[in-house]
Design a protein around this motif. Structure first.
Motif, PDB file in Angstrom:
ATOM      1  N   LEU A  90       4.346   6.066  -6.918  1.00 53.94           N
ATOM      2  CA  LEU A  90       5.248   6.397  -8.015  1.00 53.94           C
ATOM      3  C   LEU A  90       6.413   7.232  -7.495  1.00 53.94           C
ATOM      4  CD1 LEU A  90       5.558   6.042 -11.050  1.00 53.94           C
ATOM      5  CD2 LEU A  90       4.424   8.231 -11.344  1.00 53.94           C
ATOM      6  N   GLU A 148      -8.355   2.045  -7.422  1.00 53.10           N
ATOM      7  CA  GLU A 148      -8.925   3.342  -7.779  1.00 53.10           C
ATOM      8  C   GLU A 148     -10.453   3.393  -7.658  1.00 53.10           C
ATOM      9  OE1 GLU A 148      -8.026   4.961 -11.687  1.00 53.10           O
ATOM     10  OE2 GLU A 148      -7.935   6.951 -10.783  1.00 53.10           O
ATOM     11  N   ASP A 203      -2.772   0.236  -7.122  1.00 54.92           N
ATOM     12  CA  ASP A 203      -3.460   1.532  -7.235  1.00 54.92           C
ATOM     13  C   ASP A 203      -4.522   1.496  -8.328  1.00 54.92           C
ATOM     14  OD1 ASP A 203      -2.099   2.671  -5.207  1.00 54.92           O
ATOM     15  OD2 ASP A 203      -0.584   3.650  -6.460  1.00 54.92           O
ATOM     16  N   ARG A 263      -9.312  14.296 -10.778  1.00 53.20           N
ATOM     17  CA  ARG A 263      -8.613  13.012 -10.719  1.00 53.20           C
ATOM     18  C   ARG A 263      -8.080  12.628 -12.096  1.00 53.20           C
ATOM     19  NH1 ARG A 263      -8.131   8.131  -8.089  1.00 53.20           N
ATOM     20  NH2 ARG A 263      -9.012   9.002  -6.198  1.00 53.20           N
ATOM     21  N   THR A 316      -3.236  -0.599 -23.420  1.00 52.06           N
ATOM     22  CA  THR A 316      -3.491   0.841 -23.296  1.00 52.06           C
ATOM     23  C   THR A 316      -4.520   1.164 -22.214  1.00 52.06           C
ATOM     24  OG1 THR A 316      -5.212   0.765 -24.971  1.00 52.06           O
ATOM     25  CG2 THR A 316      -2.992   1.277 -25.719  1.00 52.06           C
ATOM     26  N   SER A 317      -5.154   0.143 -21.657  1.00 50.51           N
ATOM     27  CA  SER A 317      -6.233   0.443 -20.717  1.00 50.51           C
ATOM     28  C   SER A 317      -5.753   0.515 -19.270  1.00 50.51           C
ATOM     29  CB  SER A 317      -7.360  -0.588 -20.850  1.00 50.51           C
ATOM     30  OG  SER A 317      -6.871  -1.867 -20.558  1.00 50.51           O
ATOM     31  N   LEU A 318      -4.456   0.301 -19.031  1.00 50.54           N
ATOM     32  CA  LEU A 318      -3.921   0.431 -17.676  1.00 50.54           C
ATOM     33  C   LEU A 318      -2.913   1.576 -17.652  1.00 50.54           C
ATOM     34  CD1 LEU A 318      -3.212  -3.365 -16.994  1.00 50.54           C
ATOM     35  CD2 LEU A 318      -5.281  -2.098 -16.461  1.00 50.54           C
ATOM     36  N   ASN A 319      -3.068   2.472 -16.697  1.00 48.16           N
ATOM     37  CA  ASN A 319      -2.159   3.607 -16.564  1.00 48.16           C
ATOM     38  C   ASN A 319      -0.748   3.103 -16.249  1.00 48.16           C
ATOM     39  OD1 ASN A 319      -0.724   5.877 -15.761  1.00 48.16           O
ATOM     40  ND2 ASN A 319      -2.501   6.832 -14.799  1.00 48.16           N
ATOM     41  N   PRO A 320       0.227   3.366 -17.161  1.00 45.13           N
ATOM     42  CA  PRO A 320       1.569   2.805 -16.966  1.00 45.13           C
ATOM     43  C   PRO A 320       2.290   3.369 -15.749  1.00 45.13           C
ATOM     44  CG  PRO A 320       1.554   4.357 -18.790  1.00 45.13           C
ATOM     45  CD  PRO A 320       0.122   4.152 -18.386  1.00 45.13           C
ATOM     46  N   ARG A 321       1.825   4.482 -15.212  1.00 41.54           N
ATOM     47  CA  ARG A 321       2.509   5.080 -14.071  1.00 41.54           C
ATOM     48  C   ARG A 321       1.809   4.822 -12.755  1.00 41.54           C
ATOM     49  NH1 ARG A 321       6.320   9.068 -16.262  1.00 41.54           N
ATOM     50  NH2 ARG A 321       6.160   8.673 -18.461  1.00 41.54           N
ATOM     51  N   MET A 322       0.898   3.857 -12.736  1.00 41.26           N
ATOM     52  CA  MET A 322       0.279   3.487 -11.467  1.00 41.26           C
ATOM     53  C   MET A 322       0.601   2.027 -11.178  1.00 41.26           C
ATOM     54  SD  MET A 322      -3.399   5.371 -11.819  1.00 41.26           S
ATOM     55  CE  MET A 322      -4.234   4.756 -10.369  1.00 41.26           C
ATOM     56  N   THR A 323       0.773   1.714  -9.906  1.00 40.65           N
ATOM     57  CA  THR A 323       0.974   0.307  -9.569  1.00 40.65           C
ATOM     58  C   THR A 323      -0.349  -0.423  -9.770  1.00 40.65           C
ATOM     59  OG1 THR A 323       0.387   0.631  -7.267  1.00 40.65           O
ATOM     60  CG2 THR A 323       2.705   0.881  -7.826  1.00 40.65           C
ATOM     61  N   MET A 376     -12.077  -3.567 -21.106  1.00 37.64           N
ATOM     62  CA  MET A 376     -11.727  -2.951 -22.380  1.00 37.64           C
ATOM     63  C   MET A 376     -10.944  -3.892 -23.276  1.00 37.64           C
ATOM     64  SD  MET A 376     -10.885   0.852 -21.166  1.00 37.64           S
ATOM     65  CE  MET A 376     -12.003   1.950 -21.977  1.00 37.64           C
ATOM     66  N   GLN A 412      -6.160   8.214 -24.207  1.00 35.84           N
ATOM     67  CA  GLN A 412      -5.771   6.844 -23.894  1.00 35.84           C
ATOM     68  C   GLN A 412      -6.923   6.096 -23.219  1.00 35.84           C
ATOM     69  OE1 GLN A 412      -2.660   5.301 -24.493  1.00 35.84           O
ATOM     70  NE2 GLN A 412      -2.367   7.099 -25.776  1.00 35.84           N
ATOM     71  N   ASP A 413      -6.899   4.776 -23.374  1.00 39.36           N
ATOM     72  CA  ASP A 413      -7.971   3.955 -22.808  1.00 39.36           C
ATOM     73  C   ASP A 413      -8.053   4.060 -21.291  1.00 39.36           C
ATOM     74  OD1 ASP A 413      -8.846   3.107 -25.204  1.00 39.36           O
ATOM     75  OD2 ASP A 413      -8.036   1.075 -25.090  1.00 39.36           O
ATOM     76  N   TYR A 414      -6.878   4.217 -20.635  1.00 40.97           N
ATOM     77  CA  TYR A 414      -6.958   4.225 -19.173  1.00 40.97           C
ATOM     78  C   TYR A 414      -7.660   5.469 -18.652  1.00 40.97           C
ATOM     79  CZ  TYR A 414      -2.479   6.671 -19.893  1.00 40.97           C
ATOM     80  OH  TYR A 414      -1.494   7.507 -20.342  1.00 40.97           O
ATOM     81  N   ARG A 462      -4.164  12.609 -11.863  1.00 40.06           N
ATOM     82  CA  ARG A 462      -3.742  11.248 -11.592  1.00 40.06           C
ATOM     83  C   ARG A 462      -3.386  10.505 -12.887  1.00 40.06           C
ATOM     84  NH1 ARG A 462      -2.068   8.166  -7.986  1.00 40.06           N
ATOM     85  NH2 ARG A 462      -3.237   6.428  -7.152  1.00 40.06           N
ATOM     86  N   HIS A 463      -4.065  10.852 -13.985  1.00 44.83           N
ATOM     87  CA  HIS A 463      -3.873  10.069 -15.196  1.00 44.83           C
ATOM     88  C   HIS A 463      -3.188  10.843 -16.319  1.00 44.83           C
ATOM     89  CE1 HIS A 463      -6.113   6.607 -13.715  1.00 44.83           C
ATOM     90  NE2 HIS A 463      -6.938   7.481 -13.159  1.00 44.83           N
ATOM     91  N   HIS A 501       3.593  -2.789 -16.982  1.00 34.49           N
ATOM     92  CA  HIS A 501       4.487  -3.320 -18.023  1.00 34.49           C
ATOM     93  C   HIS A 501       5.234  -4.568 -17.574  1.00 34.49           C
ATOM     94  CE1 HIS A 501       7.540  -1.094 -15.695  1.00 34.49           C
ATOM     95  NE2 HIS A 501       8.393  -1.930 -16.232  1.00 34.49           N
ATOM     96  N   TYR A 531       4.188  -2.731 -11.663  1.00 36.04           N
ATOM     97  CA  TYR A 531       3.610  -1.857 -12.684  1.00 36.04           C
ATOM     98  C   TYR A 531       3.108  -2.682 -13.863  1.00 36.04           C
ATOM     99  CZ  TYR A 531       5.389   2.046 -10.046  1.00 36.04           C
ATOM    100  OH  TYR A 531       5.598   2.962  -9.057  1.00 36.04           O
ATOM    101  N   ARG A 536       0.815  -1.205   0.000  1.00 37.00           N
ATOM    102  CA  ARG A 536       0.000   0.000   0.000  1.00 37.00           C
ATOM    103  C   ARG A 536       0.861   1.274   0.000  1.00 37.00           C
ATOM    104  NH1 ARG A 536      -3.943   0.626  -2.456  1.00 37.00           N
ATOM    105  NH2 ARG A 536      -4.994   2.570  -2.042  1.00 37.00           N
ATOM    106  N   ASP A 559      -8.072  -3.431 -25.300  1.00 36.21           N
ATOM    107  CA  ASP A 559      -6.618  -3.515 -25.376  1.00 36.21           C
ATOM    108  C   ASP A 559      -5.985  -3.438 -23.994  1.00 36.21           C
ATOM    109  OD1 ASP A 559      -3.959  -3.304 -25.850  1.00 36.21           O
ATOM    110  OD2 ASP A 559      -4.128  -1.796 -27.430  1.00 36.21           O
ATOM    111  N   PRO A 582       8.121   4.164 -15.006  1.00 38.94           N
ATOM    112  CA  PRO A 582       8.361   2.803 -14.519  1.00 38.94           C
ATOM    113  C   PRO A 582       8.992   1.892 -15.579  1.00 38.94           C
ATOM    114  CG  PRO A 582       6.137   3.522 -14.005  1.00 38.94           C
ATOM    115  CD  PRO A 582       6.730   4.556 -14.902  1.00 38.94           C
ATOM    116  N   ASN A 630       1.391  11.252 -17.179  1.00 44.31           N
ATOM    117  CA  ASN A 630       1.757  10.626 -18.437  1.00 44.31           C
ATOM    118  C   ASN A 630       2.075  11.629 -19.543  1.00 44.31           C
ATOM    119  OD1 ASN A 630       1.483   7.620 -18.087  1.00 44.31           O
ATOM    120  ND2 ASN A 630      -0.461   8.323 -17.238  1.00 44.31           N
ATOM    121  N   ARG A 672     -10.273  -4.749 -11.975  1.00 44.11           N
ATOM    122  CA  ARG A 672     -10.708  -3.364 -11.785  1.00 44.11           C
ATOM    123  C   ARG A 672     -12.213  -3.245 -12.037  1.00 44.11           C
ATOM    124  NH1 ARG A 672      -7.974   0.968 -15.562  1.00 44.11           N
ATOM    125  NH2 ARG A 672      -8.806  -0.428 -17.133  1.00 44.11           N
TER     126      ARG A 672
END
Lengths: 288, 324
Positions: A9, B111, B107, A194, B97-104, B92, A179-181, A198-199, B148, B146, A5, B94, A285, A203, B162
């Motif tokens: 980042l 979320e 997280d 957020r 692309t559907s996971l934020n690369p800078r979040m664990t 989703m 982006q999809d995320y 956050r997103h 990746h 992460y 937890r 793909d 990362p 990025n 998620r």
């Protein structure tokens, strides 16, 4: 890693930076330069304002490591004492340009439509203004009430150099927001704050950091140019730019007054660029 | 019927473009019951993904209604909408692309709890995330990693975790396996089936791979140019298709038996899909249909049970034809 937890980042970036030699090297350099700016007397006992014409263009000696310039001033002392104004102008104008570029770029990229059209055209117009010409006019106007002109030069450079950062930020935000995320977070019911902080922001900030660190170097150099043109620092101010500008005319007689401030300038810019690079990489990362 | 969890009525989505409106989804009526899987098939550009986005609220419909457990999602606003959205989540297409690369991963899966802070109390969220990872077959200790660092199949499991976090009743799966290797596809499909049994989920399963849909779906809806042209139980659609488009689609599924080559009943359609900005009058499929007659251009066929079609079919000349 049982403590899942507490990991974030920023925390991971710090863990990564601690093992990064380039980070430490550039970090120590930057710390040293900052220290030099805050307490220059730690580095030299000579007074930069005391100049004896008898010493004119003398070479390096044990008392004056970098020799004396045309006016007979100690080059080392002046270079050390010049750090403060150079850095003040460079850092503050870059900070101002960075904040402006970040806000304009993010607003244009995130909102799109009319906001984007207005802000992008504004950026184009600012980009079309010739930097030095505008700076000479602008800074000349501002500088009168302030003796050394640090405030005027800082404000001038900050207001004129945010465009590249804004453009880079805008395109990065446009890429990130589709982006999809981001869609996934929106679907979960995430609010705009957020989504942005956050997103989208994490990025899209990488290339912005690169542009800003490079801008720091160009702004320190631009101060030198402005000072050389007589629209920059004046009065009792000591800066690398002023030193370089003065020493240019006598470069063939005495190179040292030109070389050393230039070396300090180059090393400072390099240190900040490397530091920016290391930090940017640590926040990606994929590069760890 | 009380066990209907999701229903759409004449759902329409038009996108404005320079030459008029693109009719991506043009009057779709769907019904999804509890614990059921509705497969939606159709070729690229027929409006499948737009339909998915409409269902989860990523796009606003031009007109029509979406009811989740009787609540009209289109009219809800603010907190009510957020609460209602919990019930319908999406996996989703793909996983890259559907996971934020800078979040664990922790997280990312956590979320939903942060956005809907009343679902799980703060102190229990970490445990909830680990439970979710375990549920989708990932190591709970990997929450600090992460995206990746995971493979495509694992990433898709993260996306599923998620989507499950808020305990939805409906999961919209938009081509959830089409970006994965075939061997991994089966694992993810099996996971989805297991989750359906464990949590009583209802799926809208969108895909262009007919064999995948046949495997997982209870009922199938075939889409063409923003409309549903045929709908029925999987057996009915696959073994007794009555709409010419469905028949052509099924005849295009490759059969892994070389001895059948050349002996199959293959229907090869001619021409391209017409532009959704300017669809043909009457029946939208008539420009490529071998059965097309005068009436097809005049009168739009309604999706209904017909004399020779035991399940709803939108063709004036619907007729069972076994295609192999």
């Amino acid at each position: 890693m049982s403590d899942t937890r507490s990991r974030s980042l920023a925390g991971d970036a710090w863990t990564d930076l601690r093992h990064n030699k380039i980070f430490w090297a550039s970090g120590v350099l930057v710390a040293l330069i900052l220290l030099m700016a805050v307490v220059p007397s730690l580095f030299t006992s000579a007074d930069p304002a005391v100049c004896t014409l008898a010493n004119q263009n003398q070479g390096p000696s044990s008392t004056a490591w970098f020799g004396y310039d045309f006016q007979g001033c100690d080059v080392f002392a002046r270079t050390v004492y010049g750090t403060r104004d150079s850095l003040e102008v460079g850092l503050l104008s870059t900070l101002l340009a960075g904040v402006l570029g970040l806000i304009v770029g993010m607003a244009a990229g995130w909102f799109g439509g009319v906001v984007d059209a207005v802000l992008s055209r504004l950026t184009d117009i600012m980009l079309g203004v010739p930097l030095l010409l505008a700076a000479v006019v602008f800074s000349g106007r501002l500088s009168s009430p302030f003796e050394d002109g640090v405030f005027a030069v800082t404000l001038t450079l900050g207001l004129l150099t945010w465009t590249a950062a804004a453009r880079v930020m805008r395109s990065a935000v446009i890429t990130a927001k589709s982006q999809d995320y981001v869609a996934a977070a929106r679907m979960l019911g995430a609010g705009p704050a957020r989504l942005v902080f956050r997103h989208v922001l994490p990025n899209s900030i990488a290339s912005f950091i690169v542009v800003i660190t490079i801008l720091l170097g160009t702004n320190i150099a631009a101060e030198a140019t402005l000072s050389y043109l007589g629209a920059g620092l004046g009065g009792d101010a000591i800066s690398w730019g002023l030193q370089i500008a003065e020493a240019r005319n006598y470069a063939r007689i005495a190179a040292s007054p030109l070389v050393w401030p230039s070396v300090f300038l180059a090393v400072t810019v390099l240190a900040f660029i490397m530091l920016g690079d290391a930090i940017r990489d640590a926040f990606d990362p994929k590069l760890r | 019927m009380s066990d209907v969890v999701l229903q759409t009525r004449s759902l329409v989505k038009h996108f404005k473009s320079r030459d008029g409106a693109v009719r991506a989804v043009d009057g779709v009526d769907l019904q999804l019951r509890r614990g059921e899987t509705l497969g939606v098939v159709g070729e690229s550009g027929c409006g499948k993904s737009t339909l998915a986005k409409l269902l989860v609220g990523l796009e606003k419909p031009t007109s029509g209604a979406i009811a989740v457990r009787g609540q009209d999602m289109v009219r809800l606003k603010g907190g009510d909408l957020r609460r209602a959205r919990r019930n319908i989540q999406m996996v989703m297409q793909d996983p890259y692309t559907s996971l934020n690369p800078r979040m664990t991963v922790g997280d990312i899966i956590g979320e939903p709890f942060e956005i809907h802070s009343d679902v799980v109390p703060k102190g229990k969220r970490r445990q909830a995330v680990q439970d979710l990872l375990d549920t989708v077959g990932l190591n709970p200790d990997h929450a600090g990693r992460y995206p990746h660092q995971f493979s495509g199949g694992q990433r898709q499991r993260i996306g599923i975790a998620r989507a499950l976090a808020l305990k939805p009743e409906i999961l919209v799966c938009d081509e959830p396996v089409s970006a994965l290797d075939v061997s991994i596809q089966a694992q993810v499909i099996n996971l989805l089936e297991r989750l359906q049994d464990d949590f009583g989920l209802s799926y809208i399963f969108i895909a262009h791979d007919l064999s995948v849909v046949r495997h997982i779906a209870d009922r199938v809806a075939v889409m063409y140019l923003g409309k549903i042209v045929e709908q029925g139980h999987d057996v009915a659609i696959y073994d007794q298709p009555t709409h010419p488009y469905t028949q052509a689609l099924i005849s295009a599924v490759p059969v892994p038996d070389p001895r059948l080559r050349g002996r199959r009943d293959q229907i090869v359609l001619e021409g391209d899909v017409p532009s959704p900005a300017d669809p043909p009058s009457g029946c939208r499929f008539r420009t490529r249909c071998w059965k097309s007659q005068h009436v097809c251009g005049e009168q739009e066929p309604v999706l209904q049970i017909r004399e020779r079609s035991p399940h709803p079919s939108a063709c004036h000349f619907a007729e069972v034809r076994r295609v192999r």
